[in-house]
Design an enzyme around this catalytic site. Sequence first.
Site, PDB file in Angstrom:
ATOM      1  N   PHE A  37      -8.543 -28.165 -57.405  1.00 57.30           N
ATOM      2  CA  PHE A  37      -9.855 -28.144 -56.762  1.00 57.30           C
ATOM      3  C   PHE A  37     -10.893 -28.488 -57.810  1.00 57.30           C
ATOM      4  CE2 PHE A  37     -11.659 -26.686 -52.720  1.00 57.30           C
ATOM      5  CZ  PHE A  37     -10.525 -26.693 -51.933  1.00 57.30           C
TER       6      PHE A  37
ATOM      7  N   GLN B  72     -26.082 -25.283 -51.814  1.00 58.40           N
ATOM      8  CA  GLN B  72     -25.091 -26.319 -52.096  1.00 58.40           C
ATOM      9  C   GLN B  72     -24.865 -27.294 -50.947  1.00 58.40           C
ATOM     10  OE1 GLN B  72     -20.629 -25.354 -52.424  1.00 58.40           O
ATOM     11  NE2 GLN B  72     -21.198 -25.882 -54.500  1.00 58.40           N
TER      12      GLN B  72
ATOM     13  N   HIS C 124     -22.127 -29.895 -49.766  1.00 58.73           N
ATOM     14  CA  HIS C 124     -20.738 -30.287 -50.015  1.00 58.73           C
ATOM     15  C   HIS C 124     -20.680 -31.802 -49.842  1.00 58.73           C
ATOM     16  CE1 HIS C 124     -16.435 -30.684 -49.592  1.00 58.73           C
ATOM     17  NE2 HIS C 124     -16.260 -29.400 -49.795  1.00 58.73           N
TER      18      HIS C 124
ATOM     19  N   LEU D 173     -16.772 -30.097 -42.048  1.00 58.46           N
ATOM     20  CA  LEU D 173     -16.273 -30.192 -43.414  1.00 58.46           C
ATOM     21  C   LEU D 173     -14.917 -30.877 -43.521  1.00 58.46           C
ATOM     22  CD1 LEU D 173     -17.308 -29.133 -46.190  1.00 58.46           C
ATOM     23  CD2 LEU D 173     -15.449 -27.495 -46.025  1.00 58.46           C
TER      24      LEU D 173
ATOM     25  N   GLU E  96     -12.406 -30.106 -49.866  1.00 58.99           N
ATOM     26  CA  GLU E  96     -12.207 -30.670 -51.196  1.00 58.99           C
ATOM     27  C   GLU E  96     -10.717 -30.779 -51.515  1.00 58.99           C
ATOM     28  OE1 GLU E  96     -15.149 -28.977 -53.827  1.00 58.99           O
ATOM     29  OE2 GLU E  96     -13.643 -28.884 -55.400  1.00 58.99           O
TER      30      GLU E  96
ATOM     31  N   ARG F 293     -19.399 -29.892 -57.128  1.00 57.27           N
ATOM     32  CA  ARG F 293     -19.966 -30.432 -55.887  1.00 57.27           C
ATOM     33  C   ARG F 293     -21.374 -30.982 -56.050  1.00 57.27           C
ATOM     34  NH1 ARG F 293     -17.596 -25.716 -51.915  1.00 57.27           N
ATOM     35  NH2 ARG F 293     -15.473 -26.515 -51.992  1.00 57.27           N
TER      36      ARG F 293
ATOM     37  N   HIS G  74     -23.979 -26.714 -47.047  1.00 60.92           N
ATOM     38  CA  HIS G  74     -22.723 -25.970 -47.012  1.00 60.92           C
ATOM     39  C   HIS G  74     -22.836 -24.496 -47.396  1.00 60.92           C
ATOM     40  CE1 HIS G  74     -18.440 -25.451 -47.036  1.00 60.92           C
ATOM     41  NE2 HIS G  74     -18.378 -25.197 -48.331  1.00 60.92           N
TER      42      HIS G  74
ATOM     43  N   ARG H  43     -21.726 -23.222 -56.698  1.00 61.52           N
ATOM     44  CA  ARG H  43     -20.440 -22.543 -56.540  1.00 61.52           C
ATOM     45  C   ARG H  43     -19.282 -23.524 -56.647  1.00 61.52           C
ATOM     46  NH1 ARG H  43     -16.836 -21.872 -52.394  1.00 61.52           N
ATOM     47  NH2 ARG H  43     -18.160 -22.624 -50.704  1.00 61.52           N
TER      48      ARG H  43
HETATM   49  C1  LIG Z   1     -16.101 -25.211 -42.961  1.00 62.02           C
HETATM   50  C2  LIG Z   1     -16.088 -24.323 -44.174  1.00 62.02           C
HETATM   51  C3  LIG Z   1     -15.000 -24.361 -45.030  1.00 62.02           C
HETATM   52  C4  LIG Z   1     -14.979 -23.533 -46.158  1.00 62.02           C
HETATM   53  N1  LIG Z   1     -13.900 -23.572 -46.993  1.00 62.02           N
HETATM   54  C5  LIG Z   1     -13.836 -22.707 -48.047  1.00 62.02           C
HETATM   55  C6  LIG Z   1     -12.685 -22.637 -48.876  1.00 62.02           C
HETATM   56  O1  LIG Z   1     -11.695 -23.328 -48.665  1.00 62.02           O
HETATM   57  N2  LIG Z   1     -12.687 -21.775 -49.915  1.00 62.02           N
HETATM   58  C7  LIG Z   1     -13.752 -20.974 -50.180  1.00 62.02           C
HETATM   59  O2  LIG Z   1     -13.696 -20.207 -51.133  1.00 62.02           O
HETATM   60  N3  LIG Z   1     -14.860 -21.020 -49.399  1.00 62.02           N
HETATM   61  C8  LIG Z   1     -14.917 -21.852 -48.338  1.00 62.02           C
HETATM   62  N4  LIG Z   1     -16.036 -21.872 -47.545  1.00 62.02           N
HETATM   63  C9  LIG Z   1     -17.079 -20.890 -47.760  1.00 62.02           C
HETATM   64  C10 LIG Z   1     -16.636 -19.548 -47.217  1.00 62.02           C
HETATM   65  O3  LIG Z   1     -15.769 -19.732 -46.133  1.00 62.02           O
HETATM   66  C11 LIG Z   1     -17.818 -18.703 -46.736  1.00 62.02           C
HETATM   67  O4  LIG Z   1     -18.791 -18.654 -47.722  1.00 62.02           O
HETATM   68  C12 LIG Z   1     -17.325 -17.296 -46.439  1.00 62.02           C
HETATM   69  O5  LIG Z   1     -16.251 -17.327 -45.536  1.00 62.02           O
HETATM   70  C13 LIG Z   1     -18.415 -16.389 -45.911  1.00 62.02           C
HETATM   71  O6  LIG Z   1     -17.812 -15.158 -45.581  1.00 62.02           O
HETATM   72  P1  LIG Z   1     -18.671 -13.887 -45.194  1.00 62.02           P
HETATM   73  O7  LIG Z   1     -17.707 -12.773 -45.005  1.00 62.02           O
HETATM   74  O8  LIG Z   1     -19.753 -13.717 -46.177  1.00 62.02           O
HETATM   75  O9  LIG Z   1     -19.357 -14.276 -43.832  1.00 62.02           O
HETATM   76  P2  LIG Z   1     -18.805 -15.022 -42.434  1.00 62.02           P
HETATM   77  O10 LIG Z   1     -17.347 -15.226 -42.520  1.00 62.02           O
HETATM   78  O11 LIG Z   1     -19.689 -16.136 -42.247  1.00 62.02           O
HETATM   79  O12 LIG Z   1     -19.040 -13.888 -41.414  1.00 62.02           O
HETATM   80  C14 LIG Z   1     -20.327 -13.448 -41.058  1.00 62.02           C
HETATM   81  C15 LIG Z   1     -20.170 -12.280 -40.122  1.00 62.02           C
HETATM   82  O13 LIG Z   1     -21.426 -11.683 -39.924  1.00 62.02           O
HETATM   83  C16 LIG Z   1     -21.643 -11.450 -38.561  1.00 62.02           C
HETATM   84  N5  LIG Z   1     -23.083 -11.475 -38.331  1.00 62.02           N
HETATM   85  C17 LIG Z   1     -24.000 -12.384 -38.749  1.00 62.02           C
HETATM   86  N6  LIG Z   1     -25.228 -12.029 -38.355  1.00 62.02           N
HETATM   87  C18 LIG Z   1     -25.101 -10.859 -37.699  1.00 62.02           C
HETATM   88  C19 LIG Z   1     -26.002  -9.986 -37.066  1.00 62.02           C
HETATM   89  N7  LIG Z   1     -27.309 -10.250 -37.012  1.00 62.02           N
HETATM   90  N8  LIG Z   1     -25.520  -8.878 -36.474  1.00 62.02           N
HETATM   91  C20 LIG Z   1     -24.186  -8.587 -36.491  1.00 62.02           C
HETATM   92  N9  LIG Z   1     -23.284  -9.399 -37.080  1.00 62.02           N
HETATM   93  C21 LIG Z   1     -23.739 -10.507 -37.687  1.00 62.02           C
HETATM   94  C22 LIG Z   1     -20.862 -12.513 -37.838  1.00 62.02           C
HETATM   95  O14 LIG Z   1     -20.508 -12.087 -36.540  1.00 62.02           O
HETATM   96  C23 LIG Z   1     -19.638 -12.646 -38.746  1.00 62.02           C
HETATM   97  O15 LIG Z   1     -18.664 -11.700 -38.378  1.00 62.02           O
HETATM   98  C24 LIG Z   1     -16.065 -22.694 -46.422  1.00 62.02           C
HETATM   99  C25 LIG Z   1     -17.155 -22.650 -45.546  1.00 62.02           C
HETATM  100  C26 LIG Z   1     -17.164 -23.472 -44.437  1.00 62.02           C
HETATM  101  C27 LIG Z   1     -18.371 -23.427 -43.544  1.00 62.02           C
END
Ligand SMILES: Cc1cc2nc3c(=O)[nH]c(=O)nc-3n(C[C@H](O)[C@H](O)[C@H](O)COP(=O)(O)OP(=O)(O)OC[C@H]3O[C@@H](n4cnc5c(N)ncnc54)[C@H](O)[C@@H]3O)c2cc1C
Length: 614
Positions: free
Chosen positions: A117, A237, A239, A249, A252, A283, A366, A408
């Site tokens: 990566f 960021q 992507h 997306l 990568e 990135r 992203h 990141r």
């Molecule tokens: C398409 C894509 C691919 C990615 N691929 C990778 C990868 O391969 N490797 C990597 O390291 N990172 C990757 N990332 C980044 C990474 O996936 C995210 O940064 C990470 O998953 C975020 O996790 P989180 O637990 O912070 O929030 P999320 O998984 O975004 O979850 C947010 C949660 O908060 C809840 N929520 C939000 N607002 C409220 C509210 N007001 N009230 C109640 N609940 C709420 C939602 O319901 C959800 O459950 C990727 C991101 C994307 C978009």
Amino acid sequence: MKVHKHDAIIVGAGGAGLMAALYASKGGADVAVVSKLYPTRSHTGTAQGGIGAALGNLDEDKPIYHTYDTVKGGDYLTDQAAARILAENAVDAVIELEHMGLPFDRTSERRISQRRFGGHTRNFGQELVRRACHAADRTGHMILQTLYQQCIKNEVHFFDEFQVVDMIVVDGVCAGVIAIELGTGEFHIFHGKASFFATGGWGRCGAVTSNAHSLTGDGAAIALRRGVPLQDMEFFQFHPTGIYKMGILITEGVRGEGGVLINSAGERFMERYAPSAKDLASRDVVSRAIYLETREGRSIKNRGYMHLDVRPQTVNRYFAEEGRDRSDFIDEATVERKLPDILDFCRTYLGVDPVKEPMPVQPTAHYAMGGIPTNIEAQVITDAGGAVMPGLYAAGETACVSVHGANRLGTNSLVDLIVFGRRGGMHMAEFVKAADWAQLPANPEAEIRAEFERLRRSSGKSRPGELRAKMQATMMDNVGVFRTQETVQRGIDELAELRERFYQDIHIDDKAHVFNTDLMEAWELGALIDLADVTAQTAIERKESRGAHSREDFKARDDENWLVHSLIHHDGELANPAYRVSFDKAVDLSLWEAEKEQGLPEGEQKFRPVERVY
Ligand SMILES: Cc1cc2nc3c(=O)[nH]c(=O)nc-3n(C[C@H](O)[C@H](O)[C@H](O)COP(=O)(O)OP(=O)(O)OC[C@H]3O[C@@H](n4cnc5c(N)ncnc54)[C@H](O)[C@@H]3O)c2cc1C
């Protein structure tokens, strides 16, 4: 008014929230998870490429190399002690996920398979290393399913489709949150000894984005409005490889498997921008290169996109040129096996078959490096000195611990969720044992209820959809990959106008209470406007270029004046905020300081901020 009382209230059921819930419950706390989405629909489930950990299953690797890459990738704004914890804890966190049942891909010796990566290297930048552990290109999906099962087993209480809209602060202590039950429109109070924001990012500030519709930054906006500053918001960021126009997306991991970016002249242009890492430079570097190529008239059909080519004949030709071992060469079956979802997206949404034709890609909004500031136990801090708001925690994309600094590295977000979600969960379990229940004020929901009534009764002329599209366009045009004083100022002015229309002239059609998505989206738009605004407000103040923040009027990185975190406070009213931006939160440079103390000569200091060369 329904009041729910639990020791620990976790807002958000993505990787960070579920890991925190699991560990708080393992520590004996009574835990409730409140989530606006059904847990397994969280954005973590879309993470494709992998989770980084220096397991060394295929190449020699060590956590200290991972730490180095994280610090360098972050353009030295990364807090070094936090990066070290990230890299060291990543190893057992991934093995723990494996033991929970996560079906990682395997090497021929049945160990967890790893892939290359961007920015992940061996021996302090010597060569790319295979560090990203993956389950095909559905790693996040598997993490989410695994953690959700574990939480259910541990009797965590889930409140699905409850959207948190405010936080209760009593005498400087967080005493819970206020949520709307989406199915009924009713307000609920969640009274907790500790609350944990794990609400994810705000990619929906951008017009072309990889982020799901739900990523509107609610948690960060709520904290900001309730007196918590946000840190390093100027760093967002892009992507480099989103599907052209759609933003979806393309991981990568495609380049990790050998895919290359090609311009309209048929040239693998990254060879010019990053002679050593090429397509796997970090990135920020690759996204800028795509914009620069576009400006020079070398985008495909002059439309601002490039080709991402993972056809075996192309990949193998470059592998041969680089003198790679023949065992690295790929065929169609490898691409099908390692990138099934990517192939599916392209075939379904574009009618393009990546094993036969290149994919059209452009940079896509992203990931938010900035967010709610925390210490390494995921406790939220409220000033440059690290004062903690008792009872408030945050982790994941909404937080800023800061392991990602100014940019990141791929695969480091999933590690961040698991590592700091776990640390926060454990800390919270201990905290709630000793903490008392705060006395709730009378009608803590009165203020937010009034705001919702205003939105519901609104009868202006501005539709949320129209304002949102304008906000997204403004951010892309003025506060995007490249910025100047003039463009960012234009962004700030346009956002002020949009804010005024949001508070004076909004109109929503649906006046009902049951699943009123019109109303909830309007409220989310308010959160997005706040976050876009603080991004611009900090971007205009930081007069240097670093990581994802690229100022064309201040092209150089300036460590003498700007090797510091920003904090932005929101004073004043919702409709009329007064911002305070400060740059006095020091970057933790402890690993570099230790090297100096050991008397290492400059050339041997690995953590000294130097110019990044890829
Ligand atoms: C398409 C894509 C691919 C990615 N691929 C990778 C990868 O391969 N490797 C990597 O390291 N990172 C990757 N990332 C980044 C990474 O996936 C995210 O940064 C990470 O998953 C975020 O996790 P989180 O637990 O912070 O929030 P999320 O998984 O975004 O979850 C947010 C949660 O908060 C809840 N929520 C939000 N607002 C409220 C509210 N007001 N009230 C109640 N609940 C709420 C939602 O319901 C959800 O459950 C990727 C991101 C994307 C978009």
